[in-house]
Write an enzyme that holds these catalytic residues in place. Structure first.
Site, PDB file in Angstrom:
ATOM      1  N   PRO A 261       0.778  -1.241   0.000  1.00 47.79           N
ATOM      2  CG  PRO A 261      -0.971  -1.594   1.499  1.00 47.79           C
ATOM      3  CD  PRO A 261       0.323  -2.189   1.028  1.00 47.79           C
ATOM      4  NE  ARG A 262       2.766   3.082   5.338  1.00 51.89           N
ATOM      5  CZ  ARG A 262       3.698   3.151   6.279  1.00 51.89           C
ATOM      6  NH1 ARG A 262       4.922   3.499   5.957  1.00 51.89           N
ATOM      7  NH2 ARG A 262       3.408   2.873   7.528  1.00 51.89           N
ATOM      8  CB  ALA A 263       4.407   1.552  -3.568  1.00 55.85           C
ATOM      9  CG  ASP A 310      11.082   2.949   2.803  1.00 55.77           C
ATOM     10  OD1 ASP A 310      12.141   3.114   3.423  1.00 55.77           O
ATOM     11  OD2 ASP A 310      10.268   2.049   3.078  1.00 55.77           O
TER      12      ASP A 310
END
Length: 490
Positions: A261-263, A310
Site C-alpha cells: 500500500p505505501r507505494a 523508501d
C-alpha cells in the site's frame, strides 16, 4: 501575497499561484523543433521563480533556456510609467516591442519580475502558417471525440535496504534497491468529474458477514488505500500552488491496485505528473524534491511513521546509494543520491511474517536517545554509514550484512526487535545465509550463497509460517533497453 485560483479567459487553464510583489510573466516550455529565436526567452530562478534574464528572440547559443515568454503579462500600476521612459530611449519603431521592454526592465533596471509556467503550448502565437493551424485543429478535434482520454498507468515498486538501514533516519548512509515482486499500480483517466475509485479488497464497504468484517479489518486495518490517493492529490495541488505552476482545467478518475500500500503515493504522483505535464526539471518537481514530497504526504497529511530512504528509492528506482548527512540535508534540503550499477548484483531472497511487526515499535526510543546525543547510539549510526561505504565491494557483502544486523541488534535489543524477526534470522543462519532486516521489521533479506540449499531453506521458512521468495530486482535501465528493443523490432 494571497493565493489565487481562477480560469484565464475561459481557456481551460487554472492559474494557481502565490502572488509576490513584482511583475508577472507567463512562460511555457518550447516543444522539440520549436526555435528559441522565434520567442522571448526567460531564465528563471528555480528557488524564487524570479526572472533573472530576458532575451528577445535570441540567436542560437546565446542562452541555454528553452522557456518561452508569451504575450500575457501582469504589470503593477506604478510600473506603467516605465513604459514612457523605455519608449523615449527607443528611436526605432521596430525596437518598441514588449519583448525589448522586458529586456530593459529585467536586464538593465533589475525590476522584480516573476514567472509562472503554463504546461501547454502557444505555437499559434507569432509567425505561423496553414500547416500549424491544421495540426492544432486536428489536436483539438481528437480531444473532442475523446481519443485523448487514454489511461495513464504507473507503477511504483517495493524496496529492500541492503546496507546501512536504519541510519537513513539518523543522517546516515544506506544502499537499497527496488524489487518487482511487490508494487502499487495507479491508473488515471480523464473524466468529467474528479473521482477516486475504492479498491474492492482494500476499501470495502460491504461484507459477507460480521466475521468477514472482523477478519478484513484485523488484516487491513480501518484505513485503506483511498486516503493515500486523496492525500497525494491534495498535496500535489498545494505544491503546484506554492511553486507557481498552473494546472490545466481537467478532471480525472483514479483507481489503484497494490500488494504494498505505501507505494500508492509514489505511483499516484507519477500519474499526476504525466497528466499535467510536470517534469523532473529543476523548475518543476526534480527527483530529490519528489522524494521529500512523497514523505510529506505520509508524515504531514496522514501521520504515518515513515523514512526518506523508501521514497528516494521509489523515485530513482534500481540500486541507489544514499547519503543523508546533516550538512547535505541542511544545505540543499535533501541528501546525495547516486544510482549504482546492477549488472554484477548478487542474488537475494526475502522472507516475511504473515503478521508483521509494527514499524513504530521496532524503532523504540532510539530517536530520542540519538537526539540526546547518547554516545552508543551516535557511534552506532556512524558505524552503519561506514558499513554502507564498504558494501560497494560485493565480495564483502555477506560479512557486512551480518555485521549490519548484529550492530542493529546491539542498539535496539532483542526485546525491541521481537521474537518473529529473531526467529527468521536464526533460521536463515542455520542454512549459512547472510541475513539482515531490510526495513523497519517483519521481514528479512538474505544473500543466496548456496543455490543447493535454497529449496530446503524455502520449505523451512514456509513451515515456520513465513512467506519466502527469491527477489527479482527492478532495474529501470534494463526496462528502458527492452522497450527500445521492442520498438526497434516493430
Amino acid at each position: 501575497r494571497t493565493a489565487s485560483d481562477r480560469s484565464i479567459d475561459g481557456s481551460g487553464v487554472y492559474v494557481v499561484c502565490v502572488l509576490q510583489p513584482g511583475e508577472l510573466i507567463i512562460y511555457y516550455e518550447l516543444e522539440e523543433g520549436e526555435r528559441s529565436s522565434s520567442r522571448g526567452i526567460v531564465e528563471v530562478s528555480p528557488e524564487s521563480h524570479r526572472i533573472t534574464r530576458f532575451v528577445e528572440k535570441p540567436e542560437e547559443g546565446l542562452t541555454a533556456s528553452r522557456l518561452a515568454s508569451v504575450v500575457f503579462y501582469c504589470i503593477q500600476k506604478n510600473t506603467l510609467c516605465c513604459m514612457s521612459d523605455f519608449l523615449s530611449l527607443q528611436p526605432k519603431t521596430t525596437s518598441r516591442t514588449f519583448g525589448h521592454f522586458w529586456e530593459w526592465c529585467i536586464n538593465e533596471k533589475h525590476l522584480d519580475v516573476f514567472g509562472m509556467k503554463l504546461p501547454t503550448g502557444f505555437q499559434l502565437i507569432g509567425q505561423v502558417g496553414l500547416s500549424d493551424y491544421t495540426k492544432w485543429l486536428a489536436h483539438y478535434s481528437s480531444k473532442k471525440h475523446g481519443n485523448s482520454a487514454k489511461p495513464i498507468t504507473c507503477r511504483s515498486y517495493a524496496r529492500v535496504g541492503l546496507m546501512g538501514n536504519p541510519s537513513d533516519g539518523f543522517n546516515g548512509k544506506t544502499i537499497a534497491m527496488t524489487i518487482s515482486n511487490f508494487w502499487a499500480e495507479v491508473t488515471l483517466v480523464e473524466s468529467q468529474a474528479l473521482s477516486l475509485v475504492p479498491h474492492p479488497l482494500n476499501d470495502p464497504t460491504e461484507f459477507g458477514s460480521l466475521q468477514d468484517l472482523f477478519c478484513i479489518s484485523r488484516r487491513e486495518g480501518y484505513l485503506g488505500g483511498l486516503r493515500l490517493l486523496q492525500a497525494t492529490c491534495k498535496k500535489f495541488y498545494q505544491f503546484c500552488s506554492k511553486q507557481g505552476i498552473a494546472l490545466t482545467k481537467q478532471n480525472f478518475t483514479l483507481k489503484y491496485d497494490t500488494n504494498i500500500p505505501r507505494a500508492i503515493i509514489s505511483a499516484t504522483l507519477k500519474c499526476l505528473m504525466k497528466f499535467y505535464n510536470i517534469t523532473d526539471d529543476v523548475r518543476d518537481l526534480p527527483k530529490p524534491v519528489r522524494a521529500n514530497f512523497i514523505l510529506s504526504v505520509e508524515t504531514d497529511e496522514l501521520f504515518i511513521t515513515a523514512g526518506l530512504q523508501d521514497r528516494v528509492v521509489q523515485v530513482y528506482e534500481g540500486l541507489v546509494y544514499m547519503d543523508f548527512s546533516k550538512l547535505l540535508m541542511d544545505e540543499q534540503g535533501h541528501g546525495n543520491y547516486v544510482s549504482m550499477d546492477m549488472s554484477s548484483l548478487p542474488p537475494f531472497w526475502l522472507a516475511y511474517l504473515s503478521d508483521p511487526s509494527d514499524s513504530g515499535r521496532i524503532h523504540s526510543n532510539i530517536r530520542q536517545r540519538w537526539l540526546n546525543g547518547e554516545h552508543e547510539v551516535v557511534e552506532a549510526m556512524k558505524s552503519f554509514s561506514e558499513l554502507t561505504d564498504q558494501a560497494k565491494d560485493w565480495t564483502r557483502l555477506a560479512q557486512l550484512m551480518n555485521e549490519n544486523f548484529e550492530l542493529r541488534r546491539s542498539v535496539y535489543t532483542d526485546g525491541c526487535l521481537g521474537p518473529g524477526n529473531l526467529k527468521m534470522v536464526d533460521l536463515a543462519r542455520q542454512f549459512g545465509s547472510a541475513v539482515k532486516l531490510p526495513g523497519s521489521g517483519g521481514a528479512v533479506v538474505g544473500l543466496i550463497l548456496d543455490q543447493d540449499k535454497l529449496v530446503e531453506m524455502r520449505q523451512a521458512f514456509q513451515e515456520a509460517g513465513c512467506v519466502f521468495c527469491v527477489i527479482t530486482p527492478y532495474n529501470p535501465s534494463q526496462v528502458l533497453s527492452e522497450v527500445s528493443a521492442n520498438l526497434t523490432a516493430r
